[in-house]
Scaffold this motif. Structure first.
Motif, PDB file in Angstrom:
ATOM      1  N   VAL A  47       0.855  -1.189   0.000  1.00  0.00           N
ATOM      2  CA  VAL A  47       0.000   0.000   0.000  1.00  0.00           C
ATOM      3  C   VAL A  47       0.889   1.238   0.000  1.00  0.00           C
ATOM      4  O   VAL A  47       1.855   1.331   0.758  1.00  0.00           O
ATOM      5  CB  VAL A  47      -0.944   0.019   1.222  1.00  0.00           C
ATOM      6  CG1 VAL A  47      -1.702   1.345   1.288  1.00  0.00           C
ATOM      7  CG2 VAL A  47      -1.920  -1.150   1.153  1.00  0.00           C
ATOM      8  N   ILE A  48       0.551   2.184  -0.871  1.00  0.00           N
ATOM      9  CA  ILE A  48       1.266   3.462  -0.922  1.00  0.00           C
ATOM     10  C   ILE A  48       0.230   4.581  -0.815  1.00  0.00           C
ATOM     11  O   ILE A  48      -0.875   4.468  -1.365  1.00  0.00           O
ATOM     12  CB  ILE A  48       2.092   3.592  -2.227  1.00  0.00           C
ATOM     13  CG1 ILE A  48       2.712   4.991  -2.334  1.00  0.00           C
ATOM     14  CG2 ILE A  48       1.270   3.271  -3.450  1.00  0.00           C
ATOM     15  CD1 ILE A  48       3.576   5.180  -3.574  1.00  0.00           C
ATOM     16  N   ILE A  49       0.570   5.633  -0.063  1.00  0.00           N
ATOM     17  CA  ILE A  49      -0.271   6.828  -0.012  1.00  0.00           C
ATOM     18  C   ILE A  49       0.412   7.890  -0.871  1.00  0.00           C
ATOM     19  O   ILE A  49       1.542   8.308  -0.582  1.00  0.00           O
ATOM     20  CB  ILE A  49      -0.450   7.348   1.418  1.00  0.00           C
ATOM     21  CG1 ILE A  49      -0.963   6.224   2.334  1.00  0.00           C
ATOM     22  CG2 ILE A  49      -1.430   8.517   1.435  1.00  0.00           C
ATOM     23  CD1 ILE A  49      -1.020   6.615   3.800  1.00  0.00           C
ATOM     24  N   LEU A  56      -3.143   3.617  -2.844  1.00  0.00           N
ATOM     25  CA  LEU A  56      -3.048   2.612  -3.901  1.00  0.00           C
ATOM     26  C   LEU A  56      -2.604   1.288  -3.292  1.00  0.00           C
ATOM     27  O   LEU A  56      -1.667   1.252  -2.484  1.00  0.00           O
ATOM     28  CB  LEU A  56      -2.052   3.040  -4.985  1.00  0.00           C
ATOM     29  CG  LEU A  56      -2.346   4.343  -5.730  1.00  0.00           C
ATOM     30  CD1 LEU A  56      -1.226   4.625  -6.745  1.00  0.00           C
ATOM     31  CD2 LEU A  56      -3.703   4.287  -6.428  1.00  0.00           C
ATOM     32  N   LEU A  57      -3.271   0.224  -3.677  1.00  0.00           N
ATOM     33  CA  LEU A  57      -2.938  -1.136  -3.250  1.00  0.00           C
ATOM     34  C   LEU A  57      -2.421  -1.898  -4.463  1.00  0.00           C
ATOM     35  O   LEU A  57      -3.048  -1.880  -5.529  1.00  0.00           O
ATOM     36  CB  LEU A  57      -4.180  -1.835  -2.690  1.00  0.00           C
ATOM     37  CG  LEU A  57      -4.146  -3.360  -2.564  1.00  0.00           C
ATOM     38  CD1 LEU A  57      -3.142  -3.807  -1.510  1.00  0.00           C
ATOM     39  CD2 LEU A  57      -5.535  -3.900  -2.235  1.00  0.00           C
ATOM     40  N   TYR A  58      -1.272  -2.540  -4.306  1.00  0.00           N
ATOM     41  CA  TYR A  58      -0.729  -3.420  -5.346  1.00  0.00           C
ATOM     42  C   TYR A  58      -0.585  -4.813  -4.755  1.00  0.00           C
ATOM     43  O   TYR A  58      -0.251  -4.963  -3.573  1.00  0.00           O
ATOM     44  CB  TYR A  58       0.623  -2.921  -5.852  1.00  0.00           C
ATOM     45  CG  TYR A  58       0.500  -1.635  -6.625  1.00  0.00           C
ATOM     46  CD1 TYR A  58       0.297  -1.648  -8.003  1.00  0.00           C
ATOM     47  CD2 TYR A  58       0.536  -0.402  -5.985  1.00  0.00           C
ATOM     48  CE1 TYR A  58       0.144  -0.466  -8.715  1.00  0.00           C
ATOM     49  CE2 TYR A  58       0.386   0.775  -6.687  1.00  0.00           C
ATOM     50  CZ  TYR A  58       0.189   0.733  -8.052  1.00  0.00           C
ATOM     51  OH  TYR A  58       0.025   1.907  -8.745  1.00  0.00           O
ATOM     52  N   ALA A  59      -0.796  -5.839  -5.579  1.00  0.00           N
ATOM     53  CA  ALA A  59      -0.715  -7.209  -5.086  1.00  0.00           C
ATOM     54  C   ALA A  59      -0.575  -8.159  -6.266  1.00  0.00           C
ATOM     55  O   ALA A  59      -0.687  -7.753  -7.430  1.00  0.00           O
ATOM     56  CB  ALA A  59      -1.963  -7.555  -4.266  1.00  0.00           C
ATOM     57  N   PRO A 262       2.438  -8.443   5.084  1.00  0.00           N
ATOM     58  CA  PRO A 262       1.812  -7.268   5.695  1.00  0.00           C
ATOM     59  C   PRO A 262       2.126  -5.959   4.969  1.00  0.00           C
ATOM     60  O   PRO A 262       3.226  -5.738   4.477  1.00  0.00           O
ATOM     61  CB  PRO A 262       2.426  -7.243   7.096  1.00  0.00           C
ATOM     62  CG  PRO A 262       3.772  -7.888   6.911  1.00  0.00           C
ATOM     63  CD  PRO A 262       3.590  -8.945   5.854  1.00  0.00           C
ATOM     64  N   ALA A 263       1.109  -5.076   4.911  1.00  0.00           N
ATOM     65  CA  ALA A 263       1.285  -3.704   4.424  1.00  0.00           C
ATOM     66  C   ALA A 263       0.509  -2.803   5.376  1.00  0.00           C
ATOM     67  O   ALA A 263      -0.723  -2.812   5.382  1.00  0.00           O
ATOM     68  CB  ALA A 263       0.763  -3.564   2.999  1.00  0.00           C
ATOM     69  N   ALA A 264       1.220  -2.046   6.208  1.00  0.00           N
ATOM     70  CA  ALA A 264       0.573  -1.192   7.213  1.00  0.00           C
ATOM     71  C   ALA A 264       0.676   0.270   6.794  1.00  0.00           C
ATOM     72  O   ALA A 264       1.661   0.689   6.193  1.00  0.00           O
ATOM     73  CB  ALA A 264       1.227  -1.391   8.578  1.00  0.00           C
TER      74      ALA A 264
END
Length: 290
Positions: A47-49, A56-59, A262-264
């Motif tokens: 996740v990036i802000i 934005l979520l990438y996976a 994890p993505a916090a």
């Protein structure tokens, strides 16, 4: 019956069965809010802000595993980190590898986004002398992270690495964390393109994800890591040397024995979100390969 054969039962341990969940908590350390299912058959979350405030979520999407290397990168967007759009495939023009996995995305000063990813095996890799040397490549996006074009060259390469996570410190130094089995290696770069390994191995460091925290007089970096038993965390001042936090941030459970990737990230109201994967226990479709 087929149901009783050990091979089918073992095949349930497969990324096709990974689902992404969203948890919430007050501070990035404790998670007190019920988990919400976001996407099925998806793992390797990032996740990036953006500077615009957009999340934005990438996976990696494993929903179509009828052929080898058929997983692909997807993205979703959010204005608040809680309600997410449908996922969409992310094309990488000029991709030199069979596949790209483990995406990590950073925003550059001009608003361009750079994605780092593990280059999936080339067909020739099986016969080359550097078999086992894994390469981290990168690509740029000029359209807000919806499509990317691969950049020339290799950002970092090392034996047996995967799942890159890249952040930039306030002083401009870029740091890359890469999983190597259940450990993590650390590399740094002044320009974000050429990374050199730091003399550090984080022993409890599988599949890392990093976040900045304001604590005391400055920013600290918390590295969330995938461990047997769930997601743990490590804390650092400069992002190179870490100390293990106590306990689990998100524990595995008997029903979901794997909690990982994890993505916090901070939410707009000061609380924290974490997107991570749990592995479900369901049969794998006939003909699935990996």
């Amino acid at each position: 019956s087929m149901e009783d054969t050990p091979s089918l039962h073992e095949s349930r341990n497969h990324p096709f069965n990974d689902d992404l969940f969203l948890a919430e908590g007050p501070d990035g350390f404790d998670w007190d809010h019920g988990e919400k299912l976001l996407f099925e058959h998806v793992s390797d979350s990032e996740v990036i802000i953006r500077s615009t405030g957009e999340y934005l979520l990438y996976a990696a999407d494993y929903s179509d595993l009828r052929g080898r290397d058929s997983e692909f990168i997807v993205m979703a967007s959010s204005s608040d980190g809680r309600q997410w759009s449908e996922r969409q495939k992310v094309p990488i023009a000029g991709l030199s590898a069979a596949k790209a996995t483990g995406p990590s995305v950073v925003e550059l000063e001009d608003g361009t986004l750079r994605m780092f990813y593990l280059a999936g095996p080339w067909p020739s890799e099986l016969s080359t002398a550097d078999k086992g040397i894994h390469k981290i490549l990168s690509a740029l996006s000029k359209d807000g992270g919806r499509t990317f074009t691969e950049e020339e060259g290799v950002r970092y390469q090392f034996r047996g690495i995967s799942d890159p996570e890249v952040i930039q410190r306030p002083d401009g130094l870029w740091i890359m964390y890469v999983a190597q089995g259940e450990a993590a290696l650390v590399a740094s770069s002044k320009d974000g393109l050429e990374f050199e390994e730091a003399p550090v191995i984080i022993e409890e460091g599988g599949v890392p994800g990093a976040s900045f925290f304001n604590q005391g007089k400055g920013k600290k970096i918390r590295l969330y890591v995938s461990r047997p038993g769930g997601i743990q965390s490590q804390l650092s001042d400069g992002g190179i040397y870490f100390a293990l936090d106590s306990g689990f941030r998100i524990a595995a459970s008997p029903k979901a024995p794997i909690a990982s990737d994890p993505a916090a990230f901070p939410l707009p109201d000061g609380r924290w979100g974490m997107i991570f994967s749990r592995r479900a226990n369901r049969p794998i479709p006939e003909g699935t390969v990996y």
